[in-house]
Design a protein around this motif. Structure first.
Motif: not given
Length: 261
Positions: A61-63, A217-226, A243-249
């Protein structure tokens, strides 16, 4: 610049005699400009702190333009409230010293892995218990967003990671575990969240993230998921893991959009 910052300047609250008490945050701070902040909680079942979910994550995250802070929170035999007080204290410190450390106090995010994800979830959903009579008492401990990675969420025995709850709560685990089931603490005041989990996780079932998604979702909180099929528990940044290395990006894109609002 990398520097060590003390969490507690004087007496350490909820101190467990004879237990490890690291009392520090490792800060990755840009020397110029104002940046969003990422506060990092490594996993480790509340028994240790996994190194690959600390410094490597902060460096990423620093980079990518953040000031990052790895919290060396207390683990067993320390019990609640020690880890949560450390976790909330770190968020408060970042906001208090925003001018000194080049941080935008309205863009303070947290990320946690496994039990560290449980801790990040608690910081995102639970009341401020970090009040010890100093200048940080009135500083806001709630983050502006939370990234929860293969997180321990639910205390439901069908899907829970019992070791994490036992290490956190000790002899009071049966009594308190429901109160520390993160999805039950989600409210309309919870910050936006990004969830990452793998279907192949054999230690913390993906149903933990599903429970959290439903509550958000029930509380209408903005959410994204991978949610991806591939990847064992504890992948960290998942470099080179097809298959999972894209999550940080994906989190960077999500955080950028939050910062632009």
């Amino acid at each position: 610049m990398i520097k060590e910052i003390p969490l507690w300047e004087k007496d350490i609250p909820a101190y467990c005699e004879g237990a490890e008490c690291p009392n520090n945050v490792t800060a990755y701070i840009h020397e110029e400009g104002i940046h969003p902040a990422m506060v990092v909680y490594p996993g480790g079942a509340y028994s240790h702190r996994a190194a690959h979910e600390g410094g490597d994550v902060a460096q990423f995250y620093y980079e990518n333009g953040f000031n990052a802070f790895v919290v060396h929170y207390r683990v067993a035999p320390n019990r609640h409230p020690a880890p949560l007080m450390d976790a909330q204290r770190a968020v408060k410190l970042v906001r208090l010293h925003a001018d000194d450390w080049g941080v935008d106090p309205d863009k303070v995010f947290v990320i946690g892995f496994s039990a560290g994800g449980h801790l990040a979830g608690c910081v995102a959903t639970m009341e401020d218990i970090c009040r010890v009579g100093d200048e940080l008492d009135d500083v806001n401990a709630r983050p502006n967003g939370a990234v929860l990675c293969y997180s321990v969420i639910s205390s439901d025995p069908a899907i829970a990671h019992p070791g994490s709850f036992k290490n956190l709560l000790g002899e009071r685990a049966d009594e308190l575990r429901e109160a520390f089931s993160v999805e039950k603490n989600v409210s309309e005041d919870t910050c936006p969240c990004f969830l990452f989990h793998t279907m192949e996780d054999g230690s913390v079932p993906v149903q933990n993230s599903f429970r959290m998604l439903e509550a958000l979702q029930t509380n209408n909180i903005p959410t994204e998921a991978f949610i991806t099929q591939y990847g064992r528990h504890g992948v960290g940044l998942a470099k080179g893991m097809d298959g999972c290395e894209q999550w940080p990006a994906l989190t960077l894109d999500w955080l950028r959009r939050l910062c632009e609002k």
